[in-house]
Design a protein around this motif. Sequence first.
Motif, PDB file in Angstrom:
ATOM      1  N   ARG A 538       0.828  -1.203   0.000  1.00 44.56           N
ATOM      2  CA  ARG A 538       0.000   0.000   0.000  1.00 44.56           C
ATOM      3  C   ARG A 538       0.868   1.262   0.000  1.00 44.56           C
ATOM      4  O   ARG A 538       0.549   2.244  -0.693  1.00 44.56           O
ATOM      5  N   LEU A 539       1.953   1.220   0.742  1.00 47.43           N
ATOM      6  CA  LEU A 539       2.848   2.370   0.800  1.00 47.43           C
ATOM      7  C   LEU A 539       3.493   2.633  -0.562  1.00 47.43           C
ATOM      8  O   LEU A 539       3.549   3.785  -1.027  1.00 47.43           O
ATOM      9  N   ASN A 540       3.963   1.583  -1.214  1.00 47.49           N
ATOM     10  CA  ASN A 540       4.569   1.744  -2.543  1.00 47.49           C
ATOM     11  C   ASN A 540       3.564   2.281  -3.547  1.00 47.49           C
ATOM     12  O   ASN A 540       3.888   3.126  -4.401  1.00 47.49           O
ATOM     13  N   HIS A 541       2.319   1.802  -3.438  1.00 44.62           N
ATOM     14  CA  HIS A 541       1.268   2.280  -4.337  1.00 44.62           C
ATOM     15  C   HIS A 541       0.994   3.763  -4.086  1.00 44.62           C
ATOM     16  O   HIS A 541       0.844   4.553  -5.038  1.00 44.62           O
ATOM     17  N   PHE A 542       0.938   4.140  -2.807  1.00 48.43           N
ATOM     18  CA  PHE A 542       0.724   5.548  -2.459  1.00 48.43           C
ATOM     19  C   PHE A 542       1.810   6.427  -3.079  1.00 48.43           C
ATOM     20  O   PHE A 542       1.525   7.479  -3.661  1.00 48.43           O
ATOM     21  N   LYS A 543       3.046   6.033  -2.925  1.00 48.39           N
ATOM     22  CA  LYS A 543       4.163   6.837  -3.418  1.00 48.39           C
ATOM     23  C   LYS A 543       4.101   6.987  -4.935  1.00 48.39           C
ATOM     24  O   LYS A 543       4.447   8.035  -5.501  1.00 48.39           O
ATOM     25  N   THR A 544       3.620   5.924  -5.608  1.00 49.74           N
ATOM     26  CA  THR A 544       3.506   5.970  -7.074  1.00 49.74           C
ATOM     27  C   THR A 544       2.426   6.951  -7.520  1.00 49.74           C
ATOM     28  O   THR A 544       2.663   7.828  -8.365  1.00 49.74           O
ATOM     29  N   ILE A 545       1.232   6.819  -6.928  1.00 52.43           N
ATOM     30  CA  ILE A 545       0.130   7.678  -7.374  1.00 52.43           C
ATOM     31  C   ILE A 545       0.284   9.096  -6.844  1.00 52.43           C
ATOM     32  O   ILE A 545      -0.234  10.047  -7.442  1.00 52.43           O
ATOM     33  N   ALA A 546       0.979   9.271  -5.737  1.00 47.86           N
ATOM     34  CA  ALA A 546       1.172  10.615  -5.184  1.00 47.86           C
ATOM     35  C   ALA A 546       2.074  11.456  -6.075  1.00 47.86           C
ATOM     36  O   ALA A 546       1.961  12.689  -6.110  1.00 47.86           O
ATOM     37  N   LYS A 550      -1.561  13.881 -12.391  1.00 48.05           N
ATOM     38  CA  LYS A 550      -3.017  13.847 -12.582  1.00 48.05           C
ATOM     39  C   LYS A 550      -3.771  13.648 -11.260  1.00 48.05           C
ATOM     40  O   LYS A 550      -4.996  13.823 -11.201  1.00 48.05           O
ATOM     41  N   ASN A 551      -3.040  13.304 -10.206  1.00 47.23           N
ATOM     42  CA  ASN A 551      -3.671  13.124  -8.891  1.00 47.23           C
ATOM     43  C   ASN A 551      -3.414  14.303  -7.959  1.00 47.23           C
ATOM     44  O   ASN A 551      -3.681  14.225  -6.757  1.00 47.23           O
ATOM     45  N   SER A 552      -2.922  15.398  -8.505  1.00 44.59           N
ATOM     46  CA  SER A 552      -2.541  16.538  -7.664  1.00 44.59           C
ATOM     47  C   SER A 552      -3.730  17.179  -6.957  1.00 44.59           C
ATOM     48  O   SER A 552      -3.557  17.885  -5.959  1.00 44.59           O
ATOM     49  N   LEU A 554      -5.988  15.524  -5.388  1.00 46.47           N
ATOM     50  CA  LEU A 554      -6.404  14.671  -4.263  1.00 46.47           C
ATOM     51  C   LEU A 554      -5.605  14.988  -3.008  1.00 46.47           C
ATOM     52  O   LEU A 554      -4.439  15.357  -3.065  1.00 46.47           O
ATOM     53  N   THR A 555      -6.244  14.840  -1.860  1.00 43.30           N
ATOM     54  CA  THR A 555      -5.556  15.056  -0.583  1.00 43.30           C
ATOM     55  C   THR A 555      -4.666  13.849  -0.266  1.00 43.30           C
ATOM     56  O   THR A 555      -4.828  12.757  -0.841  1.00 43.30           O
ATOM     57  N   ILE A 556      -3.745  14.060   0.652  1.00 38.85           N
ATOM     58  CA  ILE A 556      -2.861  12.958   1.069  1.00 38.85           C
ATOM     59  C   ILE A 556      -3.685  11.808   1.633  1.00 38.85           C
ATOM     60  O   ILE A 556      -3.451  10.638   1.302  1.00 38.85           O
ATOM     61  N   LEU A 557      -4.684  12.144   2.456  1.00 37.48           N
ATOM     62  CA  LEU A 557      -5.515  11.094   3.046  1.00 37.48           C
ATOM     63  C   LEU A 557      -6.323  10.371   1.975  1.00 37.48           C
ATOM     64  O   LEU A 557      -6.482   9.142   2.021  1.00 37.48           O
ATOM     65  N   GLY A 558      -6.813  11.120   0.995  1.00 37.45           N
ATOM     66  CA  GLY A 558      -7.545  10.499  -0.093  1.00 37.45           C
ATOM     67  C   GLY A 558      -6.666   9.521  -0.871  1.00 37.45           C
ATOM     68  O   GLY A 558      -7.101   8.425  -1.248  1.00 37.45           O
ATOM     69  N   LEU A 559      -5.432   9.905  -1.119  1.00 35.65           N
ATOM     70  CA  LEU A 559      -4.478   9.018  -1.799  1.00 35.65           C
ATOM     71  C   LEU A 559      -4.183   7.779  -0.949  1.00 35.65           C
ATOM     72  O   LEU A 559      -4.025   6.667  -1.483  1.00 35.65           O
ATOM     73  N   ALA A 560      -4.117   7.979   0.354  1.00 36.45           N
ATOM     74  CA  ALA A 560      -3.858   6.846   1.256  1.00 36.45           C
ATOM     75  C   ALA A 560      -5.009   5.848   1.197  1.00 36.45           C
ATOM     76  O   ALA A 560      -4.793   4.630   1.122  1.00 36.45           O
ATOM     77  N   TYR A 561      -6.244   6.370   1.214  1.00 36.14           N
ATOM     78  CA  TYR A 561      -7.397   5.484   1.132  1.00 36.14           C
ATOM     79  C   TYR A 561      -7.448   4.774  -0.218  1.00 36.14           C
ATOM     80  O   TYR A 561      -7.812   3.586  -0.299  1.00 36.14           O
ATOM     81  N   ASP A 562      -7.081   5.472  -1.270  1.00 38.48           N
ATOM     82  CA  ASP A 562      -7.051   4.854  -2.596  1.00 38.48           C
ATOM     83  C   ASP A 562      -5.980   3.772  -2.689  1.00 38.48           C
ATOM     84  O   ASP A 562      -6.043   2.899  -3.571  1.00 38.48           O
ATOM     85  N   SER A 563      -5.018   3.820  -1.775  1.00 38.08           N
ATOM     86  CA  SER A 563      -3.947   2.828  -1.772  1.00 38.08           C
ATOM     87  C   SER A 563      -4.270   1.629  -0.887  1.00 38.08           C
ATOM     88  O   SER A 563      -3.483   0.689  -0.796  1.00 38.08           O
ATOM     89  N   GLY A 564      -5.430   1.655  -0.226  1.00 36.05           N
ATOM     90  CA  GLY A 564      -5.857   0.516   0.582  1.00 36.05           C
ATOM     91  C   GLY A 564      -5.837   0.757   2.077  1.00 36.05           C
ATOM     92  O   GLY A 564      -6.371  -0.053   2.840  1.00 36.05           O
TER      93      GLY A 564
END
Length: 592
Positions: A538-546, A550-552, A554-564
């Motif tokens: 999940r952490l690696n996925h977060f770092k990739t999409i963050a 195109k995800n700029s 989104l909030t950090i928490l939103g990205l975290a939830y999208d990562s699982g």
Amino acid sequence: MTNTKSIAVLPFVNMSNDKDNEYFCDGITEEIINALTKVDQLKVIARTSSFAFKGKDVDVRDIGSQLGVNTILEGSIKKSQDRVRITAQLIDVEDGTHYWSKRFDRELIDIFDLEDEISLAIAEEVRNNSGHFEIQEHLVEKPTTDINAYQLFLKGRSLQLQWTPQSIKEAISYYDQAIAMDKNYAKAYYANLQCYGLMAMWGYIPYEKGIELAINNLLIAKELDPSLPEYPLSYVGKFFWEEWDFKNAFIHINKVLEINPNHIDGLEAMAELFMALGFFEEALNYANKLLEVDPLSANNHYTLAHIYYYKNQWEKALEAVNYALILNPELELAHHLKCFCLIWLNKRQHFLEFIHNTSLLAEKKLLFELINGEQMEVPAKIIEKWSQRDDKETMLVPYDVFILSNSHHKELAFSRLAEMIDQRRGQIINYRQEPFLQPLHKTKGFDELHRSNLSFSDIKPQTEEEEEKSTSTILSDAQIKSLKEKLLTYFKEEEPYLNQQLSLKFVAEFLGLNTNKMSFLINQAFHTNYNDFVNSYRLNHFKTIAQDPKNSHLTILGLAYDSGFNSKSVFNTYFKKMEGVTPRAWMKASLS
């Protein structure tokens, strides 16, 4: 040192309108503690120490430090008519993270299934967060078919645990009511057995009557359910304290510990048995086990102090007994033991200050002088006072025998000691180890006073293989290698970690394993626990999409939830642990 696979269950808070439901909350807490103790390799703090924090506002990190655990369970119970709501949450002591929480709503009639479900869920989540250990399919058995009988039992238990003559008498009344509702309620009979035995030994009911009532309850209970640890434990008191039959006591204590290796009464009995035999290293081993799972029990620290005392390690004994008295200033036996330590250490001023306004003052002062002064005579009037004492007035600690043994009255001391041994008085069961009785060791007939039927050679020391159940055969090396590749492919191609509700059971079913084997596989193949394994993806996925423009928006928490991730605190804690900085600081650095 904190055990990473460990938990303390704090008393559930009563959220019901009826404050009398406190007994129910305490009872459910104890049932869950007892259930978790059945899980091998999981250290579970005993009731005495967990309940030391009841009603106190103490930081969970401080609680974890005092109890030597890395996980705290806290929660609440709301009972209303025929329904019960239980909320529970697990807290990582190191960082204060609430890494699991759940609410359970059930009908009261399903309480035993609910206790089992909660206990299993807790054990599984602790394992997910700390590393592999085996978990049984069920941890709670249904003790009765009558929920009203169960509630009466819990009321009785809450009274019994107050350990006063009146409260135990009232407890018996509730146990009797529970039995009237369910004639097959084995635990209620065992509880009555213990209560009657205590009342008889304390002298609050005629001894013969109390023992007869205890035996009657035992005879019924053993026919109903001899698989409970209470069954062999009921024989321990008989063989150990009543008959001094150490061999049979040893056999039955082992039976208790085979059912539950962390049974507090079983561990205490074994420590006391080895103490009576003079096997001090073995006694220390069990005393330390006691303190590991019940570190805030005054009685356990008293037991430890007693072992050091018999080893003539007075300073260590004094340190341990002082702590016992801090935990429970009313523990009378600990008071006497501290007196003895001060006598042997010849701390006159400290001794006199400590015994001021206490009972048996003349005896205490006389014993001090016999050990540390020139005096060898015992005033005739004090001997006469002892001789006129009724049997019911027997001292909790035999100062008379100790005093006579260190004077010119050794023959009288030996006669009194022999009489007490014939009567199997518990006060002198450790007479061979008692320093005050050392002058009698050369008296003719001392060696024949009582011969133990249990020798050191009868005690088979446990091997490491017996102490730790080997898990090396759960999966072979070849299976681990094959399953590891399959798991890595699954996570790479299917990305199941994006599911916030992904469970160990779900992953296990995909690989065709049960949860025990799945936990073992992750532990052996990746040297980590389930939560960290999944969160690393999940952490690696977060770092990739963050880092994707195109995800700029989104909030950090939103990205975290999208990562699982399904918890802000879990995400922030895990991120900082792995990256050394907060998610916000990392984002700022990576996008600059």
